[in-house]
Scaffold this motif. Sequence first.
Motif, PDB file in Angstrom:
ATOM      1  N   ASP A 108       0.795  -1.219   0.000  1.00 29.99           N
ATOM      2  CA  ASP A 108       0.000   0.000   0.000  1.00 29.99           C
ATOM      3  C   ASP A 108       0.833   1.278   0.000  1.00 29.99           C
ATOM      4  O   ASP A 108       0.401   2.317  -0.492  1.00 29.99           O
ATOM      5  CB  ASP A 108      -0.913  -0.025   1.229  1.00 29.99           C
ATOM      6  N   GLY A 109       2.024   1.232   0.579  1.00 31.43           N
ATOM      7  CA  GLY A 109       2.867   2.431   0.647  1.00 31.43           C
ATOM      8  C   GLY A 109       4.159   2.095   1.357  1.00 31.43           C
ATOM      9  O   GLY A 109       4.386   0.926   1.699  1.00 31.43           O
ATOM     10  N   ALA A 110       5.009   3.125   1.557  1.00 29.27           N
ATOM     11  CA  ALA A 110       6.309   2.935   2.223  1.00 29.27           C
ATOM     12  C   ALA A 110       7.045   1.718   1.640  1.00 29.27           C
ATOM     13  O   ALA A 110       7.670   0.960   2.378  1.00 29.27           O
ATOM     14  CB  ALA A 110       6.105   2.786   3.739  1.00 29.27           C
ATOM     15  N   VAL A 111       6.967   1.555   0.325  1.00 26.25           N
ATOM     16  CA  VAL A 111       7.521   0.347  -0.311  1.00 26.25           C
ATOM     17  C   VAL A 111       9.047   0.283  -0.213  1.00 26.25           C
ATOM     18  O   VAL A 111       9.625  -0.798  -0.348  1.00 26.25           O
ATOM     19  CB  VAL A 111       7.094   0.183  -1.793  1.00 26.25           C
ATOM     20  N   GLU A 112       9.693   1.438   0.044  1.00 22.33           N
ATOM     21  CA  GLU A 112      11.162   1.456   0.160  1.00 22.33           C
ATOM     22  C   GLU A 112      11.650   0.452   1.209  1.00 22.33           C
ATOM     23  O   GLU A 112      12.746  -0.086   1.099  1.00 22.33           O
ATOM     24  CB  GLU A 112      11.651   2.870   0.543  1.00 22.33           C
ATOM     25  N   THR A 113      10.817   0.208   2.229  1.00 16.67           N
ATOM     26  CA  THR A 113      11.219  -0.683   3.321  1.00 16.67           C
ATOM     27  C   THR A 113      11.140  -2.161   2.927  1.00 16.67           C
ATOM     28  O   THR A 113      11.714  -3.027   3.594  1.00 16.67           O
ATOM     29  CB  THR A 113      10.323  -0.390   4.556  1.00 16.67           C
TER      30      THR A 113
ATOM     31  N   ALA B 161       9.354  -0.615  -7.244  1.00 16.18           N
ATOM     32  CA  ALA B 161       9.018   0.339  -8.304  1.00 16.18           C
ATOM     33  C   ALA B 161       8.121   1.362  -7.630  1.00 16.18           C
ATOM     34  O   ALA B 161       7.076   1.008  -7.077  1.00 16.18           O
ATOM     35  CB  ALA B 161       8.288  -0.353  -9.448  1.00 16.18           C
ATOM     36  N   ASP B 162       8.574   2.648  -7.622  1.00 14.22           N
ATOM     37  CA  ASP B 162       7.825   3.638  -6.846  1.00 14.22           C
ATOM     38  C   ASP B 162       7.973   5.036  -7.432  1.00 14.22           C
ATOM     39  O   ASP B 162       8.821   5.290  -8.295  1.00 14.22           O
ATOM     40  CB  ASP B 162       8.304   3.621  -5.384  1.00 14.22           C
ATOM     41  N   VAL B 163       7.159   5.918  -6.884  1.00 13.75           N
ATOM     42  CA  VAL B 163       7.204   7.339  -7.218  1.00 13.75           C
ATOM     43  C   VAL B 163       8.495   7.932  -6.652  1.00 13.75           C
ATOM     44  O   VAL B 163       8.819   7.713  -5.481  1.00 13.75           O
ATOM     45  CB  VAL B 163       5.994   8.049  -6.566  1.00 13.75           C
ATOM     46  N   VAL B 164       9.230   8.678  -7.491  1.00 14.65           N
ATOM     47  CA  VAL B 164      10.442   9.360  -7.028  1.00 14.65           C
ATOM     48  C   VAL B 164      10.305  10.828  -7.393  1.00 14.65           C
ATOM     49  O   VAL B 164      10.043  11.161  -8.552  1.00 14.65           O
ATOM     50  CB  VAL B 164      11.714   8.778  -7.693  1.00 14.65           C
ATOM     51  N   GLU B 165      10.448  11.690  -6.379  1.00 13.35           N
ATOM     52  CA  GLU B 165      10.456  13.112  -6.704  1.00 13.35           C
ATOM     53  C   GLU B 165      11.853  13.650  -6.433  1.00 13.35           C
ATOM     54  O   GLU B 165      12.677  13.743  -7.336  1.00 13.35           O
ATOM     55  CB  GLU B 165       9.396  13.864  -5.885  1.00 13.35           C
ATOM     56  N   THR B 166      12.194  13.904  -5.175  1.00 11.53           N
ATOM     57  CA  THR B 166      13.538  14.408  -4.865  1.00 11.53           C
ATOM     58  C   THR B 166      14.554  13.273  -4.728  1.00 11.53           C
ATOM     59  O   THR B 166      15.757  13.523  -4.777  1.00 11.53           O
ATOM     60  CB  THR B 166      13.514  15.182  -3.529  1.00 11.53           C
ATOM     61  N   GLY B 167      14.101  12.051  -4.498  1.00 12.54           N
ATOM     62  CA  GLY B 167      15.016  10.923  -4.290  1.00 12.54           C
ATOM     63  C   GLY B 167      15.377  10.730  -2.821  1.00 12.54           C
ATOM     64  O   GLY B 167      16.123   9.813  -2.470  1.00 12.54           O
ATOM     65  N   THR B 168      14.844  11.588  -1.939  1.00 12.06           N
ATOM     66  CA  THR B 168      15.171  11.516  -0.512  1.00 12.06           C
ATOM     67  C   THR B 168      14.746  10.177   0.102  1.00 12.06           C
ATOM     68  O   THR B 168      15.512   9.570   0.864  1.00 12.06           O
ATOM     69  CB  THR B 168      14.477  12.671   0.253  1.00 12.06           C
ATOM     70  N   SER B 169      13.550   9.721  -0.230  1.00 15.73           N
ATOM     71  CA  SER B 169      13.059   8.460   0.361  1.00 15.73           C
ATOM     72  C   SER B 169      13.973   7.299  -0.038  1.00 15.73           C
ATOM     73  O   SER B 169      14.265   6.437   0.791  1.00 15.73           O
ATOM     74  CB  SER B 169      11.632   8.170  -0.105  1.00 15.73           C
ATOM     75  N   LEU B 170      14.418   7.284  -1.288  1.00 11.89           N
ATOM     76  CA  LEU B 170      15.317   6.208  -1.736  1.00 11.89           C
ATOM     77  C   LEU B 170      16.642   6.291  -0.984  1.00 11.89           C
ATOM     78  O   LEU B 170      17.149   5.285  -0.473  1.00 11.89           O
ATOM     79  CB  LEU B 170      15.594   6.310  -3.249  1.00 11.89           C
TER      80      LEU B 170
HETATM   81  O1  LIG Z   1      11.602  11.166  -3.938  1.00  8.63           O
HETATM   82  P1  LIG Z   1      10.895  11.749  -2.748  1.00  8.63           P
HETATM   83  O2  LIG Z   1      10.879  13.247  -2.762  1.00  8.63           O
HETATM   84  O3  LIG Z   1      11.364  11.185  -1.460  1.00  8.63           O
HETATM   85  O4  LIG Z   1       9.326  11.391  -2.898  1.00  8.63           O
HETATM   86  C1  LIG Z   1       8.881  10.109  -3.201  1.00  8.63           C
HETATM   87  C2  LIG Z   1       8.176   9.469  -2.044  1.00  8.63           C
HETATM   88  O5  LIG Z   1       6.974  10.200  -1.757  1.00  8.63           O
HETATM   89  C3  LIG Z   1       5.875   9.292  -1.731  1.00  8.63           C
HETATM   90  O6  LIG Z   1       5.769   8.701  -0.490  1.00  8.63           O
HETATM   91  P2  LIG Z   1       4.798   9.136   0.679  1.00  8.63           P
HETATM   92  O7  LIG Z   1       5.499  10.024   1.622  1.00  8.63           O
HETATM   93  O8  LIG Z   1       3.528   9.637   0.133  1.00  8.63           O
HETATM   94  O9  LIG Z   1       4.571   7.730   1.409  1.00  8.63           O
HETATM   95  P3  LIG Z   1       3.954   6.384   0.828  1.00  8.63           P
HETATM   96  O10 LIG Z   1       5.119   5.646   0.251  1.00  8.63           O
HETATM   97  O11 LIG Z   1       3.378   5.742   2.013  1.00  8.63           O
HETATM   98  O12 LIG Z   1       2.966   6.733  -0.206  1.00  8.63           O
HETATM   99  C4  LIG Z   1       6.315   8.210  -2.700  1.00  8.63           C
HETATM  100  O13 LIG Z   1       5.574   7.018  -2.490  1.00  8.63           O
HETATM  101  C5  LIG Z   1       7.776   8.054  -2.414  1.00  8.63           C
HETATM  102  O14 LIG Z   1       8.005   7.199  -1.338  1.00  8.63           O
END
Ligand SMILES: O=P(O)(O)OC[C@H]1O[C@H](OP(=O)(O)OP(=O)(O)O)[C@H](O)[C@@H]1O
Length: 282
Positions: A137-142, A153-162
């Motif tokens: 559902d979310g927080a797939v990085e973990t 495979a996830d949304v990347v904006e700034t890359g901070t979460s990765l």
């Molecule tokens: O590249 P970044 O700037 O870090 O942004 C990308 C992150 O933002 C969203 O997560 P969100 O905080 O919505 O949590 P989620 O994964 O639970 O949807 C997305 O799912 C990525 O994890």
Amino acid sequence: MLRIAVPNKGSLSGPAAEMLHEAGYQQRRESKELRIVDPVNEVEFFYLRPRDIAIYVASGQLDIGITGRDLLIDSGADAEEILPLGFARSTFRYAAKPGTITGPADLTGMTVATSYEGIVAAHLAEHGIDASVVHLDGAVETAIQLGVAQVIADVVETGTSLRNAGLEVVGEPIMQSEAVVIRRTGTDGEDPKVQQFLRRLQGVLVARTYVMMDYDCRVEQLEKAVALTPGLESPTVSPLHNEGWVAVRAMVPSKEAQRIMDDLYDIGARAILTTAIHACRL
Ligand SMILES: O=P(O)(O)OC[C@H]1O[C@H](OP(=O)(O)OP(=O)(O)O)[C@H](O)[C@@H]1O
Ligand SMILES: Nc1ncnc2c1ncn2[C@@H]1O[C@H](COP(=O)(O)OP(=O)(O)OP(=O)(O)O)[C@@H](O)[C@H]1O
Ligand SMILES: [Mg+2]
């Protein structure tokens, strides 16, 4: 009455409400409201989960909706994009621990964790890659750290979460996304109520990206000046009381305003001003 789906939560909801407000529409006062009617503009807004919006619009019960391009494509719903809105820009990418894979071809036999199963399954099939997909559902990085998958495979904006999860992107982006207006595929593009709604949002986009520029210049420099500020149709040129001078007015892209002011100054223009545009109908 035009029926419009608007995101109720997440990254899309704040900027979407702000844009609708700027376009003159009434918006909900508190986040628990699920539906409001704006009688003056003859619009009814339904606040729905961003992921569900394409499904509602495809059902034909709602005329249009605001969602993310990635969510629209992932849903597989019978809806199409009609206007990009320029916010919630992101890329959708594979990522893994550094050194584990070099490109999508290495995904064969691996498990990919994602919240966007539709996009990933289609991308793997298109490239003939035989990999499993696990939906989260979310927080797939973990998911990698906890051993649920080797790749995400996830949304990347700034890359901070990765970065925070010690992951790096793999291969080229699968897609570029941003907020978009959608409608049911093949519906009447001429509906005047929909057209008016789109014109209002386009007006907000223009007001956000352009400024009005005014300056004075000598008649001999006018052609050079106008080449720097061609405006949308053509600039307004008015005579000044001082003979041999004119006043010029044109819209210019705000990002280029400072460079254009420098260039105008260099060719002799003076009293160069910019003012914000609050609303616009092209
Ligand atoms: O590249 P970044 O700037 O870090 O942004 C990308 C992150 O933002 C969203 O997560 P969100 O905080 O919505 O949590 P989620 O994964 O639970 O949807 C997305 O799912 C990525 O994890
Ligand atoms: N960090 C981000 N930057 C830009 N756009 C984003 C970001 N995170 C998600 N999005 C976009 O938001 C939309 C997803 O919205 P959604 O509300 O489902 O998820 P969210 O914004 O991650 O919120 P939540 O995780 O709280 O549900 C997609 O179009 C996605 O591309
Ligand atoms: Mg999220």
